[in-house]
Design an enzyme around this catalytic site. Structure first.
Site, short mmCIF file in Angstrom:
data_model
loop_
_atom_site.label_atom_id
_atom_site.label_comp_id
_atom_site.label_asym_id
_atom_site.label_seq_id
_atom_site.Cartn_x
_atom_site.Cartn_y
_atom_site.Cartn_z
CD GLU A 1 -2.75 0.87 0.54
OE1 GLU A 1 -3.35 2.40 -0.55
OE2 GLU A 1 -3.36 -0.16 -0.08
CD GLU B 1 -2.89 5.81 -6.71
OE1 GLU B 1 -3.44 6.20 -5.68
OE2 GLU B 1 -3.62 4.62 -6.60
#
Length: 96
Positions: A41, A48
């Site tokens: 994550e 991102e």
């Protein structure tokens, strides 16, 4: 936001793994699967962020990078469910 949810899960699952009466290897697998989700994550968030920093316009490769990172989180989550599910199933059947 996703990392906060996964961190909350980790706060619950890691102590639970330490309480279970299982072998050290199984305990390592339980805790390791939790940490794997957190690590992936964090990498997803990094990818991102970098993609969004480079350009705000829509681009096919940017979408592919984000999708691949999200898929990695999904696979790590499936791994967590599989490991924990297998161990809990065996604990319920008293195989440990």
């Amino acid at each position: 936001m996703a990392f906060r949810i996964e961190l909350t899960d980790a706060v619950i699952l890691i102590p639970t793994a330490l309480i279970f009466s299982v072998s050290p290897i199984v305990r390592i697998m339980l805790v390791g699967s939790v940490f794997l989700v957190l690590i992936v994550e964090l990498l997803n968030t990094g990818i991102e962020t970098v993609v969004n920093r480079i350009s705000t316009e829509q681009h096919y490769l940017s979408g592919m990078a984000k999708d691949a990172a999200s898929a990695a989180v999904f696979v790590a989550s499936l791994n967590l469910v599989f490991v924990w599910g297998t161990v809990l199933f065996n604990l319920i059947l008293n195989n440990y």
